[in-house]
Design a protein around this motif. Sequence first.
Motif: not given
Length: 601
Positions: A501-510, A547-559
């Motif tokens: 889901s869009v809510s998962d499209a988050t990355a944290r870093f240190k 990442f905004a919804e419009e920036d997410l890939p349209k197809g499924s796969g490994d990233y």
Amino acid sequence: MDPVQKSHRDADQTEQHRTGSGSVPPGTDSPATAPVPKAPARARRLERAPVVQASSLSLEPKPEETVESEQDVTAAPSSTSQPRPLPPDGQPAPAKHSGVVESALKVPGTGGNVGPPHHLSGARSPISVRAASVPQPPPSRHVETHLSAQPQRALSVAGTADTQPQVVEDFRVHIITWNVGSAVPPDDITSLLGLNVSDGNTDMYIVGLQEVNSMINKRLKDAFFTDQWSEVFMDTLSPFGYVLVTSERMQGILLLVFAKYYHLPFLRGVQTETTRTGLGGYWGNKGGVSARMTIFGHSVCFLNCHLPAHMENSEQRMDDFESILQQQQFQGQTATNVLHHDVVFWFGDLNFRIEDYDIPFVKNAIDNNKFPQLWEKDQLNMAKESEQLLEGFLEGPLKFPPTYKFDVGTNTYDTSGKKRKPAWTDRILWRLRPASQIPPMKRGLASGLTSGTRVAQHFYRSHMEYTISDHKPVSSIFTLQFPYKVDVPWVTLMVEDEWTSVSDATARFKVVPNFSRSSWDWIGLYKLSLSFSIISCSLLLSSQVTFAEEDLPKGSGDYILGYYSNNMSTIVGVTEPFQVMTLFLVLLELLVFTICRLVVV
């Protein structure tokens, strides 16, 4: 007689594929910051320096290395004092920085080329959030018994458990040199790359080509599109998890460097240089192209050369090689020129010929597999007797037929009117930097790096099955053994194991302490497919990126996600592959799951 030649003869008589002797290369005791004097005339050696026996290294052969031409040649640096090297002429020229897949990563939508490694098809980790920038260590690497592999890796990545004793690691490098004679690439290069027998654990591929088609119309096309040769290597290697680290081209001379994508944060200080020697230095049909970097804290330089042709130009070949070494300068304090690196690999169409013997004698020796008769008259081996510049360069036994010159499309030596004598023009050599060359101000750190380095050659062979050129390609696999001095990335990325889901499209870093961030740093989302293509990227305004919804890939796969440092012009942190699923597929899976449950009930 040259110690390497003697080892060649001994290897042929005893049928053992091992040699460990060599001379220590010339050194320097002046700091890197000292003024650069004008180079004197190249010295000739009347007497060879005492032979320094190299330390032997016992390596169990891998299944894919069991070939007829297989050998295991090892070498280690020595602290024996040696003559000073030939210093570069003039002031150092500004070095060109070539960051890790720099040209591909700065512009969204272009690709560097990495593909899904084999482990993507396996079961996924049950851990929901990953902190992963380093692959799981292979079984041969040291793992503390009280730590499982995953926690140990996560701690090391986070930079909070860097207190374990350093362990000597293996880093495997596969080098290829090929004069392609302006031909188009063959349809299949898997055997050249060893992919038909490899288990995918080669860490880095180095490809040096000469006489790539450099006609004006072809070069104009290559300026806007990737050239054919780069494409065929990228397309072949990317499914095995390799990314193009850097490339450099000078007319027909092309150098490509590929590595496993998870090594990117530990390949630092990537720079490339070119030196023209054709037409007195004005034309790039001859010369050298190099790429240098530090690999887990150890400096390595790869030099691809195309030297002058013809039997009578042996002296000119040495002059051009000297000119290339003098002119190629790099920025930094630890390795400002080619010979300052801990390990140097020198390869290409070096164009050295076989002297004295006539064509019938040479062909008869080849037909009867009597290669040692030809080694003593090989110009490169002969040059080692008199050229101080070649001190310390090692080469495995030439147990394959001369690679030049063939009738195109055949395995028949030249039958044209020119009747060129067969010769080993295509070569791969290496050199270790002795501790005596390390400037005193750096010796406390650098001598420890160099003294722990070992290079083992597993095989050295030609590939007769390729007939598109009048040269045969030559390849060799090396293992670099050294303690990993740099095994903590600058940036650690943490991401959900699956994005459903869009809510998962988050990355944290240190980041590690003292890491210099820039307002132009960004995190990119890359698809693992036949090309390492960037899907979207986001500038870093805090320690978390969404990442905004419009920036997410349209197809499924490994990233994967990669942190790009603007200051360093390179990727300094990557994640392990994770899965992105479109909403449609998520709903479809839920529907299938529900139906299955109803059927069971």
